[in-house]
Scaffold this motif. Structure first.
Motif, PDB file in Angstrom:
ATOM      1  N   TYR A  23       0.759  -1.097  -0.107  1.00 10.19           N
ATOM      2  CA  TYR A  23       0.178  -0.224   0.062  1.00 10.19           C
ATOM      3  C   TYR A  23       0.857   1.159   0.071  1.00 10.19           C
ATOM      4  CZ  TYR A  23      -3.780   3.222   0.916  1.00 10.19           C
ATOM      5  OH  TYR A  23      -4.512   4.355   0.711  1.00 10.19           O
ATOM      6  N   HIS A  24       1.840   1.212   0.787  1.00  7.39           N
ATOM      7  CA  HIS A  24       2.714   2.404   1.005  1.00  7.39           C
ATOM      8  C   HIS A  24       3.918   2.767  -0.026  1.00  7.39           C
ATOM      9  CE1 HIS A  24       0.316   3.761   4.528  1.00  7.39           C
ATOM     10  NE2 HIS A  24       0.442   2.453   4.779  1.00  7.39           N
ATOM     11  N   ALA A  25       3.879   1.686  -0.854  1.00  8.44           N
ATOM     12  CA  ALA A  25       5.270   1.673  -1.850  1.00  8.44           C
ATOM     13  C   ALA A  25       5.506   2.562  -2.669  1.00  8.44           C
ATOM     14  CB  ALA A  25       5.056   0.350  -2.312  1.00  8.44           C
ATOM     15  N   ASP A  26       6.451   3.249  -2.930  1.00 11.19           N
ATOM     16  CA  ASP A  26       6.845   4.064  -4.133  1.00 11.19           C
ATOM     17  C   ASP A  26       7.039   3.247  -5.235  1.00 11.19           C
ATOM     18  OD1 ASP A  26       6.590   6.448  -2.205  1.00 11.19           O
ATOM     19  OD2 ASP A  26       8.579   5.649  -1.486  1.00 11.19           O
ATOM     20  N   ALA A  27       7.846   2.191  -5.195  1.00 16.56           N
ATOM     21  CA  ALA A  27       8.206   1.298  -6.230  1.00 16.56           C
ATOM     22  C   ALA A  27       7.889  -0.249  -5.689  1.00 16.56           C
ATOM     23  CB  ALA A  27       9.812   1.545  -6.367  1.00 16.56           C
ATOM     24  N   ALA A  28       7.996  -1.082  -6.919  1.00 15.48           N
ATOM     25  CA  ALA A  28       7.734  -2.449  -6.434  1.00 15.48           C
ATOM     26  C   ALA A  28       8.586  -3.101  -7.004  1.00 15.48           C
ATOM     27  CB  ALA A  28       6.244  -2.629  -6.867  1.00 15.48           C
ATOM     28  N   VAL A  29       9.329  -4.207  -6.612  1.00 11.31           N
ATOM     29  CA  VAL A  29       9.921  -5.088  -6.994  1.00 11.31           C
ATOM     30  C   VAL A  29       9.092  -6.430  -7.271  1.00 11.31           C
ATOM     31  CG1 VAL A  29      12.145  -6.591  -7.189  1.00 11.31           C
ATOM     32  CG2 VAL A  29      12.273  -4.383  -6.385  1.00 11.31           C
ATOM     33  N   VAL A  30       8.901  -6.700  -8.696  1.00  7.32           N
ATOM     34  CA  VAL A  30       7.927  -7.804  -8.867  1.00  7.32           C
ATOM     35  C   VAL A  30       8.934  -9.237  -9.141  1.00  7.32           C
ATOM     36  CG1 VAL A  30       6.155  -8.951 -10.170  1.00  7.32           C
ATOM     37  CG2 VAL A  30       6.207  -6.312  -9.620  1.00  7.32           C
ATOM     38  N   VAL A  31       8.968 -10.198  -8.099  1.00  7.02           N
ATOM     39  CA  VAL A  31       9.962 -11.187  -8.362  1.00  7.02           C
ATOM     40  C   VAL A  31       9.189 -12.326  -9.157  1.00  7.02           C
ATOM     41  CG1 VAL A  31      11.473 -12.887  -6.988  1.00  7.02           C
ATOM     42  CG2 VAL A  31      10.781 -10.693  -6.006  1.00  7.02           C
ATOM     43  N   THR A  32       9.627 -12.887 -10.210  1.00 12.05           N
ATOM     44  CA  THR A  32       9.056 -13.737 -11.052  1.00 12.05           C
ATOM     45  C   THR A  32      10.076 -14.737 -11.433  1.00 12.05           C
ATOM     46  OG1 THR A  32       7.927 -11.877 -11.936  1.00 12.05           O
ATOM     47  CG2 THR A  32       7.722 -13.917 -13.239  1.00 12.05           C
ATOM     48  N   ASN A  33       9.659 -16.147 -11.551  1.00 14.00           N
ATOM     49  CA  ASN A  33      10.358 -17.172 -11.865  1.00 14.00           C
ATOM     50  C   ASN A  33       9.961 -17.289 -13.597  1.00 14.00           C
ATOM     51  OD1 ASN A  33      10.269 -19.429  -9.285  1.00 14.00           O
ATOM     52  ND2 ASN A  33      11.623 -17.520  -9.521  1.00 14.00           N
ATOM     53  N   PRO A  34      10.998 -17.657 -14.324  1.00 11.35           N
ATOM     54  CA  PRO A  34      10.580 -17.924 -15.891  1.00 11.35           C
ATOM     55  C   PRO A  34       9.879 -19.203 -15.900  1.00 11.35           C
ATOM     56  CG  PRO A  34      12.792 -18.581 -15.380  1.00 11.35           C
ATOM     57  CD  PRO A  34      12.230 -18.139 -14.122  1.00 11.35           C
ATOM     58  N   GLU A  35       8.616 -19.018 -15.522  1.00  5.58           N
ATOM     59  CA  GLU A  35       7.625 -20.406 -15.318  1.00  5.58           C
ATOM     60  C   GLU A  35       6.054 -19.750 -15.567  1.00  5.58           C
ATOM     61  OE1 GLU A  35       4.995 -22.908 -13.150  1.00  5.58           O
ATOM     62  OE2 GLU A  35       5.830 -21.091 -12.346  1.00  5.58           O
ATOM     63  N   VAL A  36       5.047 -20.711 -16.237  1.00  3.52           N
ATOM     64  CA  VAL A  36       3.917 -19.935 -16.373  1.00  3.52           C
ATOM     65  C   VAL A  36       3.116 -19.576 -15.327  1.00  3.52           C
ATOM     66  CG1 VAL A  36       3.603 -21.073 -18.610  1.00  3.52           C
ATOM     67  CG2 VAL A  36       2.996 -22.458 -16.515  1.00  3.52           C
ATOM     68  N   SER A  37       3.064 -20.210 -14.162  1.00  2.00           N
ATOM     69  CA  SER A  37       2.349 -19.695 -13.326  1.00  2.00           C
ATOM     70  C   SER A  37       2.782 -18.623 -12.392  1.00  2.00           C
ATOM     71  CB  SER A  37       2.050 -20.927 -12.130  1.00  2.00           C
ATOM     72  OG  SER A  37       3.066 -21.347 -11.524  1.00  2.00           O
ATOM     73  N   SER A  38       4.139 -18.646 -12.197  1.00  2.00           N
ATOM     74  CA  SER A  38       4.753 -17.447 -11.808  1.00  2.00           C
ATOM     75  C   SER A  38       4.385 -16.235 -12.642  1.00  2.00           C
ATOM     76  CB  SER A  38       6.231 -17.499 -11.316  1.00  2.00           C
ATOM     77  OG  SER A  38       6.813 -16.434 -11.022  1.00  2.00           O
ATOM     78  N   VAL A  39       4.444 -16.127 -13.848  1.00  2.00           N
ATOM     79  CA  VAL A  39       4.238 -14.898 -14.810  1.00  2.00           C
ATOM     80  C   VAL A  39       2.916 -14.572 -14.597  1.00  2.00           C
ATOM     81  CG1 VAL A  39       4.362 -14.261 -17.129  1.00  2.00           C
ATOM     82  CG2 VAL A  39       6.268 -15.855 -16.213  1.00  2.00           C
ATOM     83  N   ARG A  40       2.213 -15.456 -14.487  1.00  2.00           N
ATOM     84  CA  ARG A  40       0.520 -15.303 -14.388  1.00  2.00           C
ATOM     85  C   ARG A  40       0.246 -14.521 -13.258  1.00  2.00           C
ATOM     86  NH1 ARG A  40      -3.985 -19.530 -13.241  1.00  2.00           N
ATOM     87  NH2 ARG A  40      -6.105 -18.577 -14.387  1.00  2.00           N
ATOM     88  N   ASP A  41       0.960 -15.065 -11.946  1.00  2.00           N
ATOM     89  CA  ASP A  41       0.319 -14.352 -10.743  1.00  2.00           C
ATOM     90  C   ASP A  41       1.070 -13.123 -10.621  1.00  2.00           C
ATOM     91  OD1 ASP A  41      -0.594 -16.703 -10.117  1.00  2.00           O
ATOM     92  OD2 ASP A  41       0.606 -17.580  -8.588  1.00  2.00           O
TER      93      ASP A  41
END
Lengths: 100, 272
Positions: free
Chosen positions: B133-151
């Motif tokens: 909620y209070h973030a100025d920036a986000a780091v979206v951690v993703t694995n190169p894998e279909v379910s992770s990319v979708r989430d």
């Protein structure tokens, strides 16, 4: 990479095992008593406050969970006589301090 | 001015906590004052990854509820004094986190630190929304894998609608951190390539963290990978990512594990 670092590489799993054993032993033992430390702090501060004026912000608590012993370190800054007199004046204005 | 970062992903197990600790360690080493905050109430793990699990006395919920002052709950890192940890509660329910309480704590942290890195719990529930909620920036951690990319796509949507900045009509910076990447498998067509993930999610790339033995070793030891073997590929990649967070423009590389003679000799066995 040296021979030593090869040995170190092998040694990380036993460290993980030991860290988990110590941590989980404590977590299982204190399950349901999550506020033990908060209660301890309140009571210890109350006892000290009976005899000397202290400021809550000047109480530092450190813990080290270990095996076989853990240490609980409570560091209370006791003000000098003059500062204590000033504090006492404020403490009466803040009944929350004296409620213990 | 302080920057609040949320490390988030939607999916569990992709490397949020590892990345929080590693980015915190990297930023702290560049002389910045950093606090890493665990929002995973009930399932805290950042303390363990940071190696501070034996020293937790008070936590985020104690501070939110006024049982402890913020300085009493902050744990200063023993290796580098510009790094601190605010642990989550292990025993409370995440409903104990109130929006007002979190806002107060974040405000207070903004006075003390340059970087506030919030480790989000998995999922899209209250804990995750409060962490972002209070973030100025986000780091979206993703694995190169279909379910992770979708989430991750789902989480990006939430960052654009459910954060304070979004509500005020302001932009929230979003960065993609691709973790557990195996360049060889991607080249063989066995794993989504970086370009594939970037094209689908269309947010800028913060870094590519190669799959590395060093990550497990670091968590075993309770040392953020950037405070341990700083020559490892994963550490180098996190250092690069941290520099980009600070605004540097760097070409994204995929650091490779450098193996000496002994490493080459025993490398295969160590992986097996």
């Amino acid at each position: 990479m040296t021979l030593m670092s090869l040995f170190r590489r092998r040694n990380s799993a036993p460290v993980a095992r030991e860290r988990l054993q110590v941590l989980l032993a404590h977590e299982r033992a204190f399950a349901g008593q999550s506020d033990l430390l908060a209660v301890l702090q309140e009571e210890i501060i109350a006892v000290i406050a009976k005899h000397v004026s202290i400021e809550r912000d000047r109480v530092h608590i450190k813990l080290d969970r270990g095996d076989p012993i853990s240490t609980l370190e409570i560091d209370v800054e006791v003000p000098s006589a003059a500062a204590a007199a000033a504090l006492r004046g404020r403490a009466t204005a803040r009944p929350a301090m004296a409620s213990g | 001015m302080a920057t609040v970062i949320v490390v988030t992903s939607g999916k569990g197990g992709v490397g949020k906590t590892t990345s929080t600790a590693a980015l915190g360690g990297a930023l702290a080493q560049s002389g910045q004052n950093v606090v890493v905050v665990d929002f995973d109430v009930g399932l805290r793990n950042l303390d363990l990854v940071m190696g501070a699990e034996r020293r937790v006395v008070f936590d985020l919920i104690n501070v939110v509820q006024g049982d402890a002052k913020l300085p009493q709950a902050l744990i200063r890192d023993k290796r580098i004094d510009t790094l601190s940890l605010l642990p989550a509660s292990q025993t409370r329910d995440k409903d104990a986190l109130t929006a007002e309480g979190v806002a107060r704590v974040i405000d207070e942290l903004r006075q003390k630190f340059d970087w506030i890195i919030c480790d989000s719990p998995a999922g899209i529930e209250r804990g995750a929304t409060l962490a972002m909620y209070h973030a100025d920036a986000a780091v979206v951690v993703t694995n190169p894998e279909v379910s992770s990319v979708r989430d991750s796509d789902r989480i990006i949507g939430m960052l654009d609608s459910k954060t304070a900045r979004a509500e005020k009509g302001e932009r929230i910076e979003k960065h993609l951190l691709l973790t557990r990447y195996d360049p060889a498998r991607a080249a063989r067509g066995e794993m989504l390539k970086t370009e594939d993930v970037l094209e689908i999610l269309s947010i800028p790339l913060l870094g590519i963290i190669p799959e590395s033995e060093e990550v497990l070793r670091s968590s075993n030891l309770g040392t953020p990978v950037t405070l341990g073997n700083t020559n490892s590929a994963a550490a180098k990649a996190y250092f690069e990512a941290a520099r980009r967070l600070r605004g540097e423009t760097l070409v994204v590389s995929i650091p490779a594990e450098r193996k000496g003679f002994m490493g080459r000799l025993f490398g295969r066995r160590a992986v097996a």
